[in-house]
Structures are given as structure tokens and as C-alpha cells.
Scaffold this active site. Structure first.
Site, PDB file in Angstrom:
ATOM      1  N   LYS A  73       2.642   1.847   7.316  1.00 28.53           N
ATOM      2  CA  LYS A  73       3.076   1.025   8.449  1.00 28.53           C
ATOM      3  C   LYS A  73       4.172   1.720   9.252  1.00 28.53           C
ATOM      4  O   LYS A  73       4.823   2.652   8.779  1.00 28.53           O
ATOM      5  CB  LYS A  73       3.595  -0.330   7.938  1.00 28.53           C
ATOM      6  CG  LYS A  73       2.530  -1.182   7.280  1.00 28.53           C
ATOM      7  CD  LYS A  73       1.401  -1.560   8.224  1.00 28.53           C
ATOM      8  CE  LYS A  73       1.805  -2.682   9.159  1.00 28.53           C
ATOM      9  NZ  LYS A  73       0.653  -3.087  10.014  1.00 28.53           N
ATOM     10  N   LEU A 128     -14.486  -9.467  18.248  1.00 31.70           N
ATOM     11  CA  LEU A 128     -13.451  -8.638  18.878  1.00 31.70           C
ATOM     12  C   LEU A 128     -13.907  -8.285  20.278  1.00 31.70           C
ATOM     13  O   LEU A 128     -15.049  -7.859  20.490  1.00 31.70           O
ATOM     14  CB  LEU A 128     -13.235  -7.340  18.072  1.00 31.70           C
ATOM     15  CG  LEU A 128     -12.276  -6.314  18.705  1.00 31.70           C
ATOM     16  CD1 LEU A 128     -10.846  -6.852  18.728  1.00 31.70           C
ATOM     17  CD2 LEU A 128     -12.301  -5.000  17.947  1.00 31.70           C
ATOM     18  N   SER A 150     -25.559 -15.404  20.190  1.00 35.55           N
ATOM     19  CA  SER A 150     -24.413 -16.303  20.309  1.00 35.55           C
ATOM     20  C   SER A 150     -24.368 -16.982  21.672  1.00 35.55           C
ATOM     21  O   SER A 150     -24.570 -16.345  22.705  1.00 35.55           O
ATOM     22  CB  SER A 150     -23.122 -15.506  20.082  1.00 35.55           C
ATOM     23  OG  SER A 150     -22.034 -16.391  20.045  1.00 35.55           O
ATOM     24  N   ASP A 208     -24.012 -13.067  17.246  1.00 32.91           N
ATOM     25  CA  ASP A 208     -23.322 -12.090  18.084  1.00 32.91           C
ATOM     26  C   ASP A 208     -23.934 -12.189  19.465  1.00 32.91           C
ATOM     27  O   ASP A 208     -25.084 -12.600  19.619  1.00 32.91           O
ATOM     28  CB  ASP A 208     -23.489 -10.671  17.515  1.00 32.91           C
ATOM     29  CG  ASP A 208     -22.394  -9.718  17.986  1.00 32.91           C
ATOM     30  OD1 ASP A 208     -21.594  -9.260  17.165  1.00 32.91           O
ATOM     31  OD2 ASP A 208     -22.340  -9.420  19.206  1.00 32.91           O
ATOM     32  N   VAL A 247      -5.004 -15.643   7.560  1.00 34.31           N
ATOM     33  CA  VAL A 247      -4.037 -14.603   7.190  1.00 34.31           C
ATOM     34  C   VAL A 247      -4.256 -13.373   8.085  1.00 34.31           C
ATOM     35  O   VAL A 247      -5.369 -12.845   8.171  1.00 34.31           O
ATOM     36  CB  VAL A 247      -4.182 -14.236   5.697  1.00 34.31           C
ATOM     37  CG1 VAL A 247      -3.276 -13.061   5.348  1.00 34.31           C
ATOM     38  CG2 VAL A 247      -3.847 -15.453   4.837  1.00 34.31           C
ATOM     39  N   ASP A 255      -5.625 -11.863  14.052  1.00 33.27           N
ATOM     40  CA  ASP A 255      -4.656 -10.846  14.508  1.00 33.27           C
ATOM     41  C   ASP A 255      -4.811 -10.539  15.993  1.00 33.27           C
ATOM     42  O   ASP A 255      -3.963  -9.889  16.580  1.00 33.27           O
ATOM     43  CB  ASP A 255      -4.764  -9.562  13.656  1.00 33.27           C
ATOM     44  CG  ASP A 255      -6.124  -8.889  13.781  1.00 33.27           C
ATOM     45  OD1 ASP A 255      -7.107  -9.575  14.141  1.00 33.27           O
ATOM     46  OD2 ASP A 255      -6.203  -7.682  13.527  1.00 33.27           O
ATOM     47  N   GLU A 267      -4.144   3.987  14.364  1.00 31.20           N
ATOM     48  CA  GLU A 267      -5.007   3.019  15.065  1.00 31.20           C
ATOM     49  C   GLU A 267      -5.536   3.534  16.391  1.00 31.20           C
ATOM     50  O   GLU A 267      -6.439   2.918  16.963  1.00 31.20           O
ATOM     51  CB  GLU A 267      -4.267   1.680  15.263  1.00 31.20           C
ATOM     52  CG  GLU A 267      -3.165   1.656  16.312  1.00 31.20           C
ATOM     53  CD  GLU A 267      -1.822   2.186  15.811  1.00 31.20           C
ATOM     54  OE1 GLU A 267      -1.755   2.648  14.661  1.00 31.20           O
ATOM     55  OE2 GLU A 267      -0.845   2.150  16.584  1.00 31.20           O
ATOM     56  N   TYR A 296       0.054   3.976  10.717  1.00 30.61           N
ATOM     57  CA  TYR A 296      -0.192   2.910  11.695  1.00 30.61           C
ATOM     58  C   TYR A 296       1.115   2.709  12.446  1.00 30.61           C
ATOM     59  O   TYR A 296       2.175   2.561  11.824  1.00 30.61           O
ATOM     60  CB  TYR A 296      -0.549   1.586  11.003  1.00 30.61           C
ATOM     61  CG  TYR A 296      -1.954   1.506  10.454  1.00 30.61           C
ATOM     62  CD1 TYR A 296      -3.063   1.726  11.259  1.00 30.61           C
ATOM     63  CD2 TYR A 296      -2.176   1.165   9.131  1.00 30.61           C
ATOM     64  CE1 TYR A 296      -4.359   1.632  10.754  1.00 30.61           C
ATOM     65  CE2 TYR A 296      -3.467   1.069   8.611  1.00 30.61           C
ATOM     66  CZ  TYR A 296      -4.548   1.308   9.431  1.00 30.61           C
ATOM     67  OH  TYR A 296      -5.822   1.217   8.931  1.00 30.61           O
ATOM     68  N   HIS A 301       1.266   0.950  16.078  1.00 29.51           N
ATOM     69  CA  HIS A 301       1.232  -0.223  16.973  1.00 29.51           C
ATOM     70  C   HIS A 301       2.445  -0.245  17.898  1.00 29.51           C
ATOM     71  O   HIS A 301       3.145  -1.259  18.000  1.00 29.51           O
ATOM     72  CB  HIS A 301       1.136  -1.515  16.140  1.00 29.51           C
ATOM     73  CG  HIS A 301      -0.122  -1.590  15.321  1.00 29.51           C
ATOM     74  ND1 HIS A 301      -1.366  -1.779  15.873  1.00 29.51           N
ATOM     75  CD2 HIS A 301      -0.329  -1.453  13.987  1.00 29.51           C
ATOM     76  CE1 HIS A 301      -2.293  -1.765  14.924  1.00 29.51           C
ATOM     77  NE2 HIS A 301      -1.689  -1.559  13.768  1.00 29.51           N
ATOM     78  N   ARG A 342       0.839  -1.207   0.000  1.00 34.30           N
ATOM     79  CA  ARG A 342       0.000   0.000   0.000  1.00 34.30           C
ATOM     80  C   ARG A 342       0.872   1.255   0.000  1.00 34.30           C
ATOM     81  O   ARG A 342       2.074   1.200   0.280  1.00 34.30           O
ATOM     82  CB  ARG A 342      -0.899   0.017   1.251  1.00 34.30           C
ATOM     83  CG  ARG A 342      -1.982  -1.028   1.220  1.00 34.30           C
ATOM     84  CD  ARG A 342      -2.718  -1.111   2.558  1.00 34.30           C
ATOM     85  NE  ARG A 342      -1.879  -1.643   3.622  1.00 34.30           N
ATOM     86  CZ  ARG A 342      -2.277  -1.824   4.874  1.00 34.30           C
ATOM     87  NH1 ARG A 342      -3.498  -1.486   5.237  1.00 34.30           N
ATOM     88  NH2 ARG A 342      -1.467  -2.329   5.786  1.00 34.30           N
TER      89      ARG A 342
END
Ligand SMILES: NC(=O)c1ccc[n+]([C@@H]2O[C@H](COP(=O)([O-])OP(=O)(O)OC[C@H]3O[C@@H](n4cnc5c(N)ncnc54)[C@H](O)[C@@H]3O)[C@@H](O)[C@H]2O)c1
Length: 372
Positions: free
Chosen positions: A75, A242, A222, A200, A300, A272, A120, A96, A98, A15
Site C-alpha cells: 500500500k 465497473l 443487462s 452484463d 467491504v 470501492d 494500479e 499500490y 492511488h 499483506r
């Protein structure tokens, strides 16, 4: 202001942090945009596309970092970029970051003494994260597509055509989590004529999903039982849960997978955050799947990386308004007037101003308000 856009250095990152349309907006507002030669190649944006809307192309990263007041990236800087952070101590980096996960990058930013705003952690008053949402949307929309591909026999799947054909059933798709990624996955799965079930634990979310899809899918509260009952005969299960600040809950056990149809596909978007299937572990685009019993897991951790063209546009559509604020008013004034942007400020002139990052590395924390 001079805005610099270097080519990304992280392995497999294609990107770029600006599009030609973004260049046009920034130059129309009176700013200069310097883009490193070839920065958009990975996402099929050519240098001449940037030039056409007003950017200047510079031959190398050092030239870009050396000239810019504001560096836009995708990144966090990698070690080969750490020295470039020192080229301009008055520089602002917007990307980003992190940082809580990277002591090395945090130390490099603190040592360089400049200011860093993390995509983020930009956060709206309703707690949503506007610069993370686009990537959840991309991953969510990709999930039924990769699921459909891997259901095909040559990919190791059961050989079910997701959309069915006249007289033959379509695939059953179960989506765990009705947030941004889950809704995006549901949109695509419904569009592919699948038989869709969304689970959910938040009933309000299920109400809005139900309202939005008007009967095109089933919503289910859920629970361990509901997950078992719905996943057992699913063709595709998409994990999109999440729990903010925590590892993803393990919702699909290996025992359950053992009872699923051979060749079923489980796509764990939440990988992730540790993954929501018992045996999930992060995989890469070059080797995306592995078998658990007779099912195929796709895990992935950077799904949007496979579609850098779309991801670049989705990301920069969201970042551009903030970039304009910082470029037009300076980061301090922009942070004073926009609390959402202020939440994104992680480091100011070498001081850590985002508490979770300071806590993660046992470093000194400075309240941002004392520096504004
Ligand atoms: N793999 C990738 O490339 C990629 C890309 C983008 C986002 N993500 C990840 O996707 C995940 C989902 O992101 P999002 O933006 O959609 O989050 P979100 O907060 O919008 O939605 C999460 C949903 O999960 C639900 N949930 C939480 N615990 C649950 C449980 N036990 N049972 C059922 N539902 C539960 C919540 O109620 C919420 O509706 C995150 O882990 C995010 O990091 C991954």
C-alpha cells in the site's frame, strides 16, 4: 540491486510485498533482498521462510528503507513513512499508490524527489490492468463464500444452504457484471452448485461466459427490467460492475430490495467505486454488513484484506515479473522497453509523470518520455 521489503504500516493491512518464492527468483538473478523483521507475520509467512530462500532480515523499517535501491510495498506510504521516503533520493518505490486520491502522499513523494511506480496504473496494450486483476479475482471468489455465510440464520440471513441438499433447492445467485470479479464469482457459485445468473450489458462478454461455462449458468443481457426480474427472488446478489473512470452505476434500487425475500444477501464488490446498489456504503471486516429493508448488505471495500495469505501470493505472482524488470535493468531502461510498466510510472525524481494524478491535484505534469 538491493530490494527492500518493509512491513506494511496501514491499519488492517496484513499483506506483504514479496513471498519466499519471489525472494528466490530475485536472489537467483543476482539481487539482494532485505525484509523487515516480522513483515510477513500478518499473512503467516515467517522470517525463517524468507531467510531459507535467500533474504536477509533487518530489524526495523529505517534500516530497510535506508539500504534499498528498490522498495517493494503493498500500500501507499502512510504519514509515519513519509520521512523514510527521504532517506534515499535515488530510490524507486513500487507499490499500490492511488495518488489521485491522496494529495498528502503525492506531496511527500514529490518533496522526497525519488521515483514511484504504481501497481494500479501498470497497463497492457489491451487496456487491462494486470496488477489489479488478482485482487478482483480474490474479491470475486470470496463473494459467493461471504454470501453463503451470511445466508445462514445466525448471520442474519434467510437460512438457505447455498448448495441445497438432495430434494431441496440450492440458492439462486445473481451476478451483475461479467468482468474479472464477476467471472471469479460465477466460478465459485457454480462450484457451490448454486443456480447462477450472470448479467452484463456487454454481449461479447456474455458470449465468452456462455462458452466458458457450457450451460452451467444462464447469461442475461443487462437492463433495468432484467435486473428487477432476476434479483427479486434471488438469495444472493453480487454486484461486480465497473465503468472505468466513473462511479459505479446504481443498478439495484431500494424499491427492488424492498420486494426481495427477507434474509437475502447482497454483496457489493463495486463498493470501492461507490457501489452498484442504491444504499451501498463502504463497511469494514469488523462490521461488514447492514440491513436494507429485510435484506443484508455486505459492502467491504477491501475484501482481499480478509485473506492476506492468498492475496499476498496472488499479488506477488503478478508483480514479480515487473519487479525483476526494474531490478535487472533499472527503472528507466525497463520503462523504455516495456510500455505497460511505463504507464505505471507516476513520479520521477519529484516530477509527476502520470497525467490524471497531476490533474487531480492541479500540479505540474511532466511527460515521462521527456525523462527517459
Ligand atoms: N471490494 C473489493 O474489495 C474489491 C476488490 C477488487 C475489485 N473491486 C471492484 O470490483 C469491481 C469490478 O472489477 P472488475 O475487475 O471485475 O471489472 P471489469 O472491468 O473486469 O468488469 C466489469 C464489468 O461490468 C460490466 N458493466 C458495466 N456497467 C454495467 C451495467 N450497467 N450493467 C451490467 N454490467 C455492466 C462491464 O461490461 C464489465 O464486464 C470494480 O469496481 C473494482 O474496483 C472491489
Amino acid at each position: 540491486m538491493i530490494i527492500g521489503v518493509p512491513k506494511e504500516r496501514l491499519t488492517d493491512e496484513y499483506r506483504v510485498a514479496i513471498t519466499p518464492a519471489g525472494v528466490r527468483e530475485l536472489t537467483a538473478a543476482g539481487h539482494s533482498v532485505f525484509v523487515e523483521q516480522g513483515a510477513g507475520t500478518g499473512c503467516t509467512i515467517r522470517d525463517e521462510d524468507f531467510v531459507r530462500t535467500g533474504a536477509k532480515i533487518l530489524p526495523g523499517a529505517d534500516e530497510v528503507w535506508g539500504a534499498a535501491d528498490l522498495i517493494l510495498k503493498v500500500k501507499e506510504p502512510v504519514p509515519e513513512e513519509y520521512d523514510r521516503l527521504k532517506l534515499r533520493t535515488d530510490q524507486v518505490l513500487f507499490t499500490y499508490l492511488h495518488l489521485a486520491a491522496s494529495r498528502g502522499c503525492t506531496d511527500a513523494l514529490v518533496a522526497a524527489g525519488n521515483t514511484a511506480i504504481a501497481y494500479e496504473t501498470v497497463q497492457l496494450p489491451d487496456h487491462s490492468l494486470p496488477l489489479l486483476i488478482p485482487m478482483s479475482e480474490v474479491a470475486g471468489r470470496m463473494a459467493p463464500i461471504v454470501g453463503a455465510n451470511h445466508l445462514m440464520r445466525p448471520a442474519g440471513g434467510s437460512g438457505v444452504l447455498v448448495c441445497g441438499v438432495p430434494g431441496v433447492r440450492s440458492a439462486k445467485v445473481v451476478i451483475l457484471g461479467a468482468g474479472i470479479a464477476g467471472m471469479a464469482a460465477a466460478t465459485l457459485a457454480v462450484g457451490l452448485h448454486c443456480d447462477v445468473y450472470v448479467l452484463d450489458r456487454d454481449l461479447e462478454r456474455l458470449r465468452s461466459v456462455d462458452h466458458h461455462f457450457r450451460g452451467a449458468l444462464e447469461t442475461i443481457a443487462s437492463s433495468t427490467y432484467a435486473i428487477e426480474e432476476n434479483c427479486i427472488d434471488a438469495d444472493i446478489v453480487i454486484g461486480a460492475v465497473l465503468v472505468v473512470g466513473a462511479r459505479a452505476p446504481k443498478l439495484v434500487t431500494d424499491d427492488l430490495v424492498a420486494q426481495m425475500n427477507p434474509g437475502s444477501v447482497l454483496v457489493d464488490i463495486s463498493v470501492d467505486q461507490g457501489g452498484c446498489f442504491e444504499s451501498s456504503h463502504p463497511t469494514t471486516h469488523s462490521n461488514p454488513t447492514f440491513k436494507v429493508h429485510e435484506s443484508l448488505f455486505y459492502c467491504v471495500a477491501n475484501m482481499p484484506g480478509a485473506v492476506p495469505h492468498s492475496s499476498t501470493y496472488a499479488l506477488t505472482n503478478a508483480t514479480l515479473p515487473y519487479t525483476l524488470e526494474v531490478a535487472s535493468h533499472g527503472w528507466r531502461q525497463a520503462a523504455r522497453t516495456d510500455p505497460a510498466l511505463a504507464r505505471g510510472v507516476n513520479v520521477v525524481e519529484g516530477q509527476v509523470t502520470y497525467e490524471p494524478v497531476a490533474d487531480a491535484h492541479a500540479m505540474a505534469y511532466t511527460k515521462l518520455s521527456s525523462l527517459l
